[in-house]
Design a protein around this motif. Structure first.
Motif, PDB file in Angstrom:
ATOM      1  N   SER A 154     -60.852 -10.856 -13.378  1.00  0.00           N
ATOM      2  CA  SER A 154     -60.537 -12.098 -14.092  1.00  0.00           C
ATOM      3  C   SER A 154     -61.205 -13.267 -13.384  1.00  0.00           C
ATOM      4  O   SER A 154     -61.328 -13.271 -12.160  1.00  0.00           O
ATOM      5  N   TYR A 156     -62.215 -17.812 -14.108  1.00  0.00           N
ATOM      6  CA  TYR A 156     -62.186 -18.982 -14.984  1.00  0.00           C
ATOM      7  C   TYR A 156     -63.581 -19.169 -15.551  1.00  0.00           C
ATOM      8  O   TYR A 156     -64.516 -19.516 -14.835  1.00  0.00           O
ATOM      9  N   ASN A 157     -63.734 -18.896 -16.836  1.00  0.00           N
ATOM     10  CA  ASN A 157     -65.029 -18.964 -17.493  1.00  0.00           C
ATOM     11  C   ASN A 157     -65.176 -20.315 -18.185  1.00  0.00           C
ATOM     12  O   ASN A 157     -64.295 -20.723 -18.951  1.00  0.00           O
ATOM     13  N   GLU A 177     -63.271 -10.683 -24.769  1.00  0.00           N
ATOM     14  CA  GLU A 177     -63.461 -10.530 -23.323  1.00  0.00           C
ATOM     15  C   GLU A 177     -63.304  -9.089 -22.864  1.00  0.00           C
ATOM     16  O   GLU A 177     -64.011  -8.640 -21.955  1.00  0.00           O
ATOM     17  N   THR A 181     -66.590  -8.643 -20.090  1.00  0.00           N
ATOM     18  CA  THR A 181     -66.227  -8.535 -18.670  1.00  0.00           C
ATOM     19  C   THR A 181     -65.191  -7.436 -18.452  1.00  0.00           C
ATOM     20  O   THR A 181     -65.221  -6.734 -17.428  1.00  0.00           O
ATOM     21  N   ASP A 216     -59.519 -13.829 -25.068  1.00  0.00           N
ATOM     22  CA  ASP A 216     -60.110 -14.228 -23.786  1.00  0.00           C
ATOM     23  C   ASP A 216     -59.407 -13.555 -22.608  1.00  0.00           C
ATOM     24  O   ASP A 216     -59.815 -13.732 -21.458  1.00  0.00           O
ATOM     25  N   SER A 217     -58.370 -12.735 -22.896  1.00  0.00           N
ATOM     26  CA  SER A 217     -57.612 -12.061 -21.841  1.00  0.00           C
ATOM     27  C   SER A 217     -57.003 -10.772 -22.394  1.00  0.00           C
ATOM     28  O   SER A 217     -56.712 -10.686 -23.593  1.00  0.00           O
ATOM     29  N   THR A 234     -57.688  -8.313 -17.241  1.00  0.00           N
ATOM     30  CA  THR A 234     -58.997  -8.952 -17.280  1.00  0.00           C
ATOM     31  C   THR A 234     -58.916 -10.239 -18.090  1.00  0.00           C
ATOM     32  O   THR A 234     -58.139 -10.331 -19.048  1.00  0.00           O
ATOM     33  N   SER A 235     -59.668 -11.240 -17.680  1.00  0.00           N
ATOM     34  CA  SER A 235     -59.543 -12.534 -18.350  1.00  0.00           C
ATOM     35  C   SER A 235     -60.732 -13.440 -18.074  1.00  0.00           C
ATOM     36  O   SER A 235     -61.350 -13.368 -16.996  1.00  0.00           O
ATOM     37  N   TRP A 236     -61.046 -14.283 -19.046  1.00  0.00           N
ATOM     38  CA  TRP A 236     -61.947 -15.417 -18.862  1.00  0.00           C
ATOM     39  C   TRP A 236     -61.149 -16.721 -18.766  1.00  0.00           C
ATOM     40  O   TRP A 236     -61.728 -17.788 -18.611  1.00  0.00           O
TER      41      TRP A 236
END
Length: 332
Positions: A154, A156-157, A177, A181, A216-217, A234-236
């Protein structure tokens, strides 16, 4: 053996990381041609690499004397490029994800099998020294029978609508996401679990990047055929909490965990050990492994078999999230 000649398919984005690998292993493998649909990118990469530029990779495959290709295209274009390269008799390194559907996966497997070429999935995180050490310890039975494996990837995107491009569309990215990723902690989980995935489910969220079509997660649960249960986050949208491990495994004799650099284990007997490992450029290591596999005619760490297994996990996770069930992983 002469230097392995590679055609780069897709010159933007992730190609820069791959190019570092070819530069470090120039005595064994190198890019001699590059294809990109944007002529400016093709010419710029060709000039940078001393390689012949093309705007059509099919023309490159027809014209150039290549041993292999390296596919660095947007997700939705992977299947067609893999099939074309296999039919041209070229070995293949393909960025993640391998492809986007069970139908595409069947096409990939059929093409690679019929041509008898090597396909290596560009799963660069497998080349982290901490992952190799963990795999060694698990294989040696250090923590006994493995019960559970967890992975996290994870960050911060700072994507915004003007910079996200094709990733903002589920049609071209394959989802959100999780298939981007999130693909990394999924193949890492598969690698450490040591079995084949049987079923999965997920909770998907869009916490912050509201302009994109997909999540996004994601939080995912997977069961493998050796009874290992996997969990991944997993996360942006956010940085993980300070104490979050990159990966961990729990077994009958104890556990191991890693922040991605160091690796520690603690056994129920009281024995503990920490390995401080020198970081490497995983993309450089990946390209070296691809060269070794082709020169020595050995199996890469992850081929289309693992790529299809990872895709199966992700498709089952998406189906589980959609139906609010635990979905079977389809066999291809």
């Amino acid at each position: 053996m002469a230097v392995i000649k590679v055609g780069l398919i897709g010159g933007g984005g992730i190609a820069s990381a791959h190019i570092r690998g070819y530069q470090q292993h120039a005595d064994r493998i190198g890019i001699t041609a590059v294809a990109d649909a944007v002529e400016e990118t093709a010419v710029a990469r060709g000039t940078e690499l001393g390689a012949k530029p093309y705007t059509d990779y099919r023309q490159m495959l027809a014209d150039e004397d290549l041993d292999a290709v390296d596919i660095c295209l947007p997700h939705h274009l992977h299947r067609d490029a893999i099939v074309a390269a296999a039919e041209a008799g070229k070995h293949i390194l393909c960025e993640k994800p391998l492809c986007l559907s069970a139908e595409e996966a069947a096409d990939v497997r059929a093409a690679v099998t019929a041509a008898g070429v090597t396909l290596m999935c560009a799963h660069n995180q497998l080349f982290m020294p901490a992952v190799a050490k963990a795999k060694e310890l698990l294989a040696a039975g250090t923590i006994g029978t493995v019960y559970e494996v967890r992975t996290t990837d994870s960050f911060y995107n700072d994507f915004d609508p003007s910079s996200m491009g094709w990733r903002a569309s589920s049609k071209t990215s394959g989802g959100g996401e999780l298939i981007d990723t999130g693909y990394h902690p999924t193949y890492l989980l598969l690698h450490l679990a040591g079995g084949l995935p049987v079923e999965a489910t997920a909770m998907l969220s869009t916490h912050r990047l509201k302009f994109m079509e997909g999540e996004d997660s994601a939080q995912v649960l997977i069961r493998f055929d050796n009874d290992v249960v996997g969990q991944l986050v997993t996360s942006w949208a956010y940085q993980p909490a300070e104490s979050t491990e990159r990966f961990s495994a729990v077994g009958e004799l104890g556990s191991l965990h890693s922040d991605g650099t160091s690796l520690s284990y603690r056994l129920r007997s009281g024995e503990t050990k920490t390995f401080e490992l020198e970081p490497v450029d995983t993309f450089v290591a990946e390209i070296g492994h691809f060269a070794d596999s082709l020169r020595d005619r050995t199996r890469p760490l992850h081929t289309e078999d693992e790529g299809i297994a990872v895709l199966g996990i992700l498709l089952a996770a998406y189906e589980g999230a959609r139906t609010k069930t635990i979905a079977p992983v389809l066999k291809v």
